[in-house]
Motif scaffolding. Structure first.
Motif, short mmCIF file in Angstrom:
data_model
loop_
_atom_site.label_atom_id
_atom_site.label_comp_id
_atom_site.label_asym_id
_atom_site.label_seq_id
_atom_site.Cartn_x
_atom_site.Cartn_y
_atom_site.Cartn_z
N UNK A 177 22.72 11.22 16.93
CA UNK A 177 22.38 12.31 17.71
C UNK A 177 23.64 12.96 18.28
N UNK A 178 24.58 12.27 18.87
CA UNK A 178 25.85 12.86 19.29
C UNK A 178 26.49 13.61 18.16
N UNK A 179 26.44 13.44 17.15
CA UNK A 179 26.90 14.16 15.99
C UNK A 179 26.01 15.22 15.46
N UNK A 180 24.59 15.11 15.68
CA UNK A 180 23.48 16.17 15.15
C UNK A 180 23.24 16.93 16.01
N UNK A 181 23.11 16.47 17.62
CA UNK A 181 22.68 17.31 18.55
C UNK A 181 23.90 17.60 19.24
N UNK A 182 23.87 17.20 20.66
CA UNK A 182 25.01 17.46 21.55
C UNK A 182 24.97 16.21 22.57
N UNK A 183 26.13 15.74 23.01
CA UNK A 183 26.09 14.70 23.86
C UNK A 183 25.21 14.61 25.20
N UNK A 184 25.09 15.69 25.55
CA UNK A 184 23.89 15.85 26.75
C UNK A 184 22.69 15.32 26.14
N UNK A 185 22.29 16.09 25.08
CA UNK A 185 21.05 15.92 24.64
C UNK A 185 20.65 14.27 24.26
N UNK A 186 21.75 13.91 23.64
CA UNK A 186 22.12 12.25 23.07
C UNK A 186 21.61 11.37 24.68
N UNK A 187 22.49 11.74 25.53
CA UNK A 187 22.34 10.90 26.82
C UNK A 187 21.07 10.96 27.17
N UNK A 188 20.21 12.24 27.51
CA UNK A 188 19.05 12.47 27.83
C UNK A 188 17.99 11.72 27.02
N UNK A 189 18.04 11.89 25.93
CA UNK A 189 17.21 11.22 25.03
C UNK A 189 17.34 9.54 24.80
N UNK A 190 18.43 9.28 25.02
CA UNK A 190 18.51 7.93 24.93
C UNK A 190 17.93 7.17 26.13
N UNK A 191 18.40 7.75 27.49
CA UNK A 191 18.02 7.33 28.72
C UNK A 191 16.67 7.32 28.80
N UNK A 192 15.79 8.34 28.42
CA UNK A 192 14.41 8.72 28.52
C UNK A 192 13.69 7.50 27.34
N UNK A 193 14.27 7.64 26.27
CA UNK A 193 13.70 6.66 25.17
C UNK A 193 13.63 5.47 25.75
N UNK A 194 14.67 4.85 25.93
CA UNK A 194 14.74 3.50 26.46
C UNK A 194 13.84 3.00 27.53
N UNK A 195 13.87 3.64 28.80
CA UNK A 195 12.89 3.67 29.87
C UNK A 195 11.47 3.79 29.40
N UNK A 196 11.07 4.85 28.63
CA UNK A 196 9.86 5.32 28.46
C UNK A 196 9.22 4.01 27.46
N UNK A 197 9.98 3.89 26.30
CA UNK A 197 9.61 2.82 25.38
C UNK A 197 9.27 1.34 26.17
N UNK A 198 10.17 1.13 26.92
CA UNK A 198 10.16 -0.16 27.40
C UNK A 198 8.94 -0.22 28.30
N UNK A 199 8.45 0.64 29.06
CA UNK A 199 7.18 0.82 29.86
C UNK A 199 6.14 0.81 28.91
N UNK A 200 6.22 1.55 27.87
CA UNK A 200 5.10 1.45 26.73
C UNK A 200 4.74 -0.05 26.58
N UNK A 201 5.96 -0.76 26.08
CA UNK A 201 5.70 -1.99 25.77
C UNK A 201 5.16 -3.06 26.74
#
Length: 212
Positions: A83-107
């Motif tokens: 995503x750092x390559x396909x999108x932007x670094x900021x989007x990648x950071x935001x997506x990665x942080x949200x993804x990890x925390x949201x998915x871990x809560x889901x689990x």
């Protein structure tokens, strides 16, 4: 016993969903409904991201929470790197942080409810995960307070009527967050259909229910 082929499939699906969502979230919907500009309300990413919760829940159901966390982490590494390559670094950071925390809560939520009625665990997990994921992603990706992650999107922080309906004006990213969350909840409900259909095919491995 863990099937490494299935682990690779789940990981690849997870990475694909997140990469697609990272790109699609940068594109507001065109057109309008009843005079309301959809671009002030939704991005295309709202329709693709809830599939990540389906992948996580199916992994959790089949292999348990420990393997589900490994799939989330593996998918996170692959997705953020690309995503750092396909999108932007900021989007990648935001997506990665949200993804990890949201998915871990889901689990965690899924695991607590997995012995109850079949639909409660995936629905509750996706709902709680979506709320947290949306709050983190849109704040990190667009809020001026997090400009340390990268430059602000001028269009995203421009003021517009909240949800395109109300007189009160707010930055567009807040309306995007509210609109995306609404769609994520609806798509999360729809995702119960494939989850229910796959229950007879993707069964818990021996000992998974006992350990959970």
């Amino acid at each position: 016993m863990l099937s490494y082929r299935m682990f690779a499939v789940y990981t690849a699906l997870m990475a694909l969903v997140v990469i697609a969502s990272n790109i699609l979230v940068q594109y507001p919907l065109p057109g309008s409904i009843a005079g309301m500009a959809l671009g002030d309300l939704l991005t295309w990413g709202a329709f693709s991201y809830p599939v990540a919760f389906l992948v996580t829940d199916l992994t959790n159901r089949q292999f348990g929470p420990a393997v589900a966390r490994r799939v989330v982490i593996a998918g996170f590494v692959v997705a953020v790197t690309l995503s750092i390559w396909l999108a932007t670094p900021r989007i990648a950071i935001a997506s990665g942080s949200a993804f990890l925390i949201g998915q871990m809560l889901d689990i965690s939520v899924f695991n607590r409810l997995r012995r109850q009625t079949w639909w409660r665990a995936p629905l509750a997990g996706s709902l709680f995960g979506s709320v947290l994921d949306t709050a983190i992603f849109f704040s990190f990706a667009f809020a001026p307070a997090f400009a340390v992650f990268g430059p602000n999107d001028a269009f995203a922080i421009e003021n517009a009527p909240f949800l395109g309906l109300f007189a009160t004006e707010v930055p567009r990213w807040i309306s995007w967050a509210a609109g995306d969350l609404s769609v994520k909840i609806l798509v999360g409900l729809v995702m119960l259909l494939p989850y229910g259909a796959l229950m007879s095919i993707i069964r818990p491995m021996p000992g998974v229910e006992a350990k959970a």
